[in-house]
Enzyme design. Structure first.
Site, PDB file in Angstrom:
ATOM      1  N   ASP A  86       0.957  -1.275  -0.102  1.00  0.00           N
ATOM      2  CA  ASP A  86       0.024  -0.091   0.008  1.00  0.00           C
ATOM      3  C   ASP A  86       0.895   1.304  -0.269  1.00  0.00           C
ATOM      4  O   ASP A  86       0.388   2.570  -0.082  1.00  0.00           O
ATOM      5  CB  ASP A  86      -1.050   0.039   1.190  1.00  0.00           C
ATOM      6  CG  ASP A  86      -0.201  -0.347   2.575  1.00  0.00           C
ATOM      7  OD1 ASP A  86       0.972  -0.528   2.554  1.00  0.00           O
ATOM      8  OD2 ASP A  86      -0.926  -0.031   3.516  1.00  0.00           O
ATOM      9  N   GLU A 106      11.736  -3.942  12.431  1.00  0.00           N
ATOM     10  CA  GLU A 106      13.095  -3.297  11.802  1.00  0.00           C
ATOM     11  C   GLU A 106      14.057  -3.289  12.646  1.00  0.00           C
ATOM     12  O   GLU A 106      15.337  -3.625  12.220  1.00  0.00           O
ATOM     13  CB  GLU A 106      12.512  -1.904  11.544  1.00  0.00           C
ATOM     14  CG  GLU A 106      11.398  -1.862  10.413  1.00  0.00           C
ATOM     15  CD  GLU A 106       9.976  -1.499  11.339  1.00  0.00           C
ATOM     16  OE1 GLU A 106      10.052  -1.870  12.325  1.00  0.00           O
ATOM     17  OE2 GLU A 106       9.029  -1.197  10.537  1.00  0.00           O
TER      18      GLU A 106
END
Ligand SMILES: *[C@@H]1O[C@H](CO)[C@@H](O)[C@H](O)[C@H]1NC(C)=O
Length: 419
Positions: free
Chosen positions: A245, A328
């Site tokens: 997205d 992350e």
């Protein structure tokens, strides 16, 4: 109604007639029953007269034949008789296409706007990848673009949009990892059609995480992609995690392709500051700007960095644990990153080359439509079939809000369409 079909036929008939007409009349007049070359006997008065009468009769017949032929051909080959026109002329329908005595246009006026044209270009300066042969890019490092995705009603439109970005990017391998326990024929077909090199993985989130809040979304998918890179022993190229997205500037691909170890750059529309990214001083990353620190050494977004595979392959324990919010950070820790090694991209992290755009998530609806409208007499059956395959919407005879089907601004009952 004259049609394209009628016109050439009429001219054709007319042209032939004109030519044949003259030739034949000429022939019959001179040699009524003789083939060319034969010598005519010296004509008597009587025979000459009867010949010329016979010739006149033929001429009359032929002249009558021409319009008959035209009329015949018109009815034979008119669009209606060929089934090209609207056969079942329905006066209601015809009425709709007539201009309604201009009623629809009396409420409006011709446009009369004062335009403020800011800039304009009529020169097509786009560079297409096809302008060069694929071999021209053969030396570029491959970008392994990892897209975790999950079934929802926005999935197909998002992947379509992303694909149309990736179609511009040479030397890219698209790893699409779907959060589903099995492969999906529709997705497989769709990915094949784009022509982008790709690998489609089915990588469901382990069931034990399904009900945790927040759930570690996209982790199983990225782990599967890391596993695939490892299994294929891919130790050259660049890895990038690109959600389905996000919005990608094409310059991002040129920038990350040059990654030596780990490159970083700001991501727009992240959390409270609407941005997340490195703080750069004298061309070096010295700190991070992100509204959610939470003890993370690398408080960056998944779309905010790229990794060189030769560098990553030196760390056999590369990992991405199922820990929401810390994916992350823990991934970058697992590849032994040091802050002085980070390569800032996007003009020393002053430009946004990727945006964390998000599509509104809504449940896919069930629309109540009478099954009589879902057979092959109308488009709606096939339309809702494809919407169901894509997970966008489904039609039901008994459930959901009743679909309004309108004409001329008014909802019509089922009987209107079935009569
Ligand atoms: C980034 O900053 C450094 C130090 O100021 C400079 O040498 C370098 O040219 C800059 N890089 C870019 C791409 O602007």
């Amino acid at each position: 109604m004259p049609s394209a079909l009628y016109q050439p036929l009429a001219t054709l008939v007319g042209d032939e007639e004109d030519q044949d007409d003259q030739e034949q009349l000429h022939y019959y007049y001179q040699h009524p029953q003789l083939s060319a070359g034969e010598k005519l006997p010296p004509p008597t008065l009587g025979t000459r007269r009867s010949r010329s009468i016979a010739g006149n009769r033929r001429r009359v017949w032929l002249l009558l034949l021409v319009p008959c032929c035209i009329v015949f051909f018109y009815f034979m080959f008119s669009p209606q008789s060929l089934g090209l026109g609207n056969n079942n002329t329905n006066w209601d329908a015809v009425d709709d296409y007539l201009p309604h005595n201009g009623i629809d246009s009396t409420n409006t006026h011709a446009l009369n706007e004062s335009l403020m044209i800011c800039s304009e270009s009529h020169e097509d300066r786009r560079l297409f990848m096809q302008d060069k042969p694929r071999s021209a890019y053969a030396q570029l490092p491959v970008i392994y673009f990892v897209t975790p995705t999950y079934p929802r009603r926005e999935q197909i439109p998002e992947l379509t949009r992303l694909a149309h970005t990736l179609l511009h990017v040479p030397r890219l391998h698209w790893l699409v990892a779907n959060d589903r326990d099995r492969c999906d024929k529709f997705l497989d077909n769709m990915l094949n059609k784009f022509g982008i090199p790709f690998t489609y993985l089915a990588s469901p989130m382990p069931s034990k995480f399904r009900n945790t809040k927040p759930a570690p979304r996209g982790v199983a998918n990225r782990r599967a992609a890391l596993q695939w890179l490892h299994q294929r022993n891919l130790t050259a190229g660049v890895l990038y995690f690109g959600d389905d997205d996000n919005t990608y500037d094409l310059r991002l691909f040129s920038e990350i392709r040059q990654t030596q170890r780990v490159s970083m750059f700001p991501v727009g529309l992240i959390a409270e500051y609407a941005v997340s990214g490195p703080v750069v001083r004298n061309g070096k990353v010295v700190a991070f700007l992100d509204s959610w620190v939470a003890g993370r050494r690398w408080p960056v977004d998944m779309a905010g960095f790229a990794v060189n595979l030769a560098y990553m392959s030196q760390y056999p324990n590369v990992n991405m644990p199922f820990k929401p919010g810390y994916e992350e950070d823990l991934f970058l820790r697992s590849i032994g990153l040091r802050i002085d090694q980070i390569e800032p991209k996007g003009n020393n992290c002053t430009e946004i080359l990727v945006w964390h755009t998000q599509t509104k998530n809504k449940k896919s609806p069930t629309v109540r439509i009478d099954s009589a409208l879902l057979n092959d007499r109308f488009n709606l059956g096939a339309l809702f079939h494809s919407l169901k395959v894509m997970g966008v919407a489904s039609a039901s005879d008994t459930e959901g809000p009743r679909a309004v089907i309108s004409k001329n601004g008014k909802g019509k009952p089922l009987s209107y369409f079935l009569s």
